[in-house]
Design an enzyme around this catalytic site. Sequence first.
Site, mmCIF file in Angstrom:
data_model
loop_
_atom_site.group_PDB
_atom_site.id
_atom_site.type_symbol
_atom_site.label_atom_id
_atom_site.label_comp_id
_atom_site.label_asym_id
_atom_site.label_seq_id
_atom_site.Cartn_x
_atom_site.Cartn_y
_atom_site.Cartn_z
ATOM 1 N N ASP A 109 0.956 -1.125 0.174
ATOM 2 C CA ASP A 109 -0.344 -0.076 0.380
ATOM 3 C C ASP A 109 0.771 1.310 -0.333
ATOM 4 O O ASP A 109 1.719 1.421 1.042
ATOM 5 C CB ASP A 109 -0.755 -0.135 1.491
ATOM 6 C CG ASP A 109 -2.476 1.142 1.105
ATOM 7 O OD1 ASP A 109 -2.562 1.179 -0.027
ATOM 8 O OD2 ASP A 109 -2.620 1.296 2.323
ATOM 9 N N HIS A 116 -3.867 14.124 0.502
ATOM 10 C CA HIS A 116 -3.903 13.302 1.880
ATOM 11 C C HIS A 116 -2.754 13.233 2.785
ATOM 12 O O HIS A 116 -3.221 13.400 3.992
ATOM 13 C CB HIS A 116 -4.174 11.726 1.368
ATOM 14 C CG HIS A 116 -4.674 10.812 2.488
ATOM 15 N ND1 HIS A 116 -5.038 10.331 3.432
ATOM 16 C CD2 HIS A 116 -2.992 9.785 2.841
ATOM 17 C CE1 HIS A 116 -5.329 9.980 4.434
ATOM 18 N NE2 HIS A 116 -3.893 9.324 4.067
ATOM 19 N N GLU A 182 -9.174 3.977 -2.457
ATOM 20 C CA GLU A 182 -8.131 3.212 -3.242
ATOM 21 C C GLU A 182 -7.701 2.592 -4.410
ATOM 22 O O GLU A 182 -9.330 2.076 -4.753
ATOM 23 C CB GLU A 182 -6.445 2.655 -1.976
ATOM 24 C CG GLU A 182 -6.683 3.687 -1.263
ATOM 25 C CD GLU A 182 -4.976 3.310 0.004
ATOM 26 O OE1 GLU A 182 -4.757 1.908 -0.932
ATOM 27 O OE2 GLU A 182 -5.427 3.280 1.407
ATOM 28 N N ARG A 216 -8.450 4.273 13.211
ATOM 29 C CA ARG A 216 -7.066 5.069 13.246
ATOM 30 C C ARG A 216 -6.784 5.346 14.781
ATOM 31 O O ARG A 216 -5.253 6.077 15.371
ATOM 32 C CB ARG A 216 -8.033 6.346 13.238
ATOM 33 C CG ARG A 216 -8.632 6.831 11.933
ATOM 34 C CD ARG A 216 -6.494 6.525 10.893
ATOM 35 N NE ARG A 216 -7.301 7.029 9.610
ATOM 36 C CZ ARG A 216 -6.284 7.171 8.325
ATOM 37 N NH1 ARG A 216 -5.648 6.101 8.203
ATOM 38 N NH2 ARG A 216 -7.116 7.040 6.308
ATOM 39 N N LYS A 232 -3.935 -1.608 10.733
ATOM 40 C CA LYS A 232 -3.885 -1.737 8.912
ATOM 41 C C LYS A 232 -4.529 -3.169 8.611
ATOM 42 O O LYS A 232 -5.562 -3.660 7.618
ATOM 43 C CB LYS A 232 -3.157 -1.636 8.214
ATOM 44 C CG LYS A 232 -3.096 0.374 8.812
ATOM 45 C CD LYS A 232 -3.882 1.387 7.657
ATOM 46 C CE LYS A 232 -3.312 2.357 7.315
ATOM 47 N NZ LYS A 232 -4.615 3.808 6.702
ATOM 48 N N THR A 236 -8.499 -5.617 4.141
ATOM 49 C CA THR A 236 -8.269 -5.047 2.725
ATOM 50 C C THR A 236 -9.259 -4.903 2.159
ATOM 51 O O THR A 236 -9.557 -6.741 1.753
ATOM 52 C CB THR A 236 -6.597 -4.921 2.329
ATOM 53 O OG1 THR A 236 -6.157 -4.389 3.734
ATOM 54 C CG2 THR A 236 -6.927 -3.415 0.982
#
Length: 390
Positions: A109, A116, A182, A216, A232, A236
């Site tokens: 990624d 951003h 994304e 976050r 993360k 995904t």
Amino acid sequence: MTWIEDPAFTADEPFGPQTLPYGVLPTGIAVRVGDQALPLRPIADHFGRLADLVSASSLNPLLAAGRTAWSELRARLTELVTASSAPRGATLVPLDGAVLPFDVADYVDFYSSRNHAENVGRIFRPDGEPLLPNWTHIPIGYHGRAGTVVVSGTPIVRPHGQRRTSDGPVFGPTGRLDIEAEVGFVCGGPVASRLTPSQAVDHVFGVALVNDWSARDVQAWEYQPLGPFLGKSFATSVSAWVTPLEAFAVARVTPPPLGNDVLPYLVEERPWGLDIRLEVEWNGDLVSKPPFRAMSWTFAQQLAHLSANGATVRPGDLIASGTVSGPARDERGSFLELSWGGREPVRVAGEERTFLEDGDTVRITATAPGEHGSLVGLAEVVGTITPADV
């Protein structure tokens, strides 16, 4: 004229004959035609030497076959779906039941949107420079977890992690679950390393939308000094249908300038920015329209950098762009940015919201300009949040 009677199979619609994305149903590889799918195994004898590739149970053999086979297959498919009569054995089926279309080899990624990066810098490091000095010289990225890449529609379980509180670190479900809208690039061709940007293009089979779900509060506590980890790696999501790179020939644009020259191994002969227009829906409300053309680094530069140290690019590698964000508030591709770290709530379905709650659904779609004024579609990526496991 075409034998396919589907009002969504026209050049004015995203999934007309100009798009032809590939996916995998329980019965094998299929191509999307409008709002239906054409399974390829029953008509494999129409593809000559490519018959074994379209008869496989995943896209991986096709990914490994390389650019010549990809172009030949696309040309033959275009002939078959635009003919006046159906090829022998052809049937159209619903899109339901599509599975992850390829076995993900590696997942990387990137962090390629200046908007951003600067927004996140201002939120996470309010007293420092929003953009770190290396950002305009190298495509920043991290290696993600290929084993938790899931197909669109898979429920997303709220993850646990360690986060900081005024009483010290605690462990439990994230309270700041977020998205990142994304664009992903699915790799193929022979295993290779030390690619130039021009060579890298021949190692990209197609394009698919990605949602890089992010915790976050976990990320903020753990990311220094080595970057994302548990915040993360839990999930995904990727589209079930992969649009061939060839469909985006008209959508090429020049990315915005970085403000400095890049080193020779990252120089593109002709830039591979893409005019892809994303839309993000939160519980059915359109909350953002991120513009991919605003991304500063291209997928060709990303692959060149990824492989510059001798690391290989393999069939099934998934390369994600990083969050797509534009300069306007309604162009931000994460809820961290939309709510400015939770301090500026967003109006969603009549409620003031900041981060994701259990039961929320996020849907990301996208289109790009095609030949002769047509639209090229990228299949949606959708996920619904379910409560944390006990």
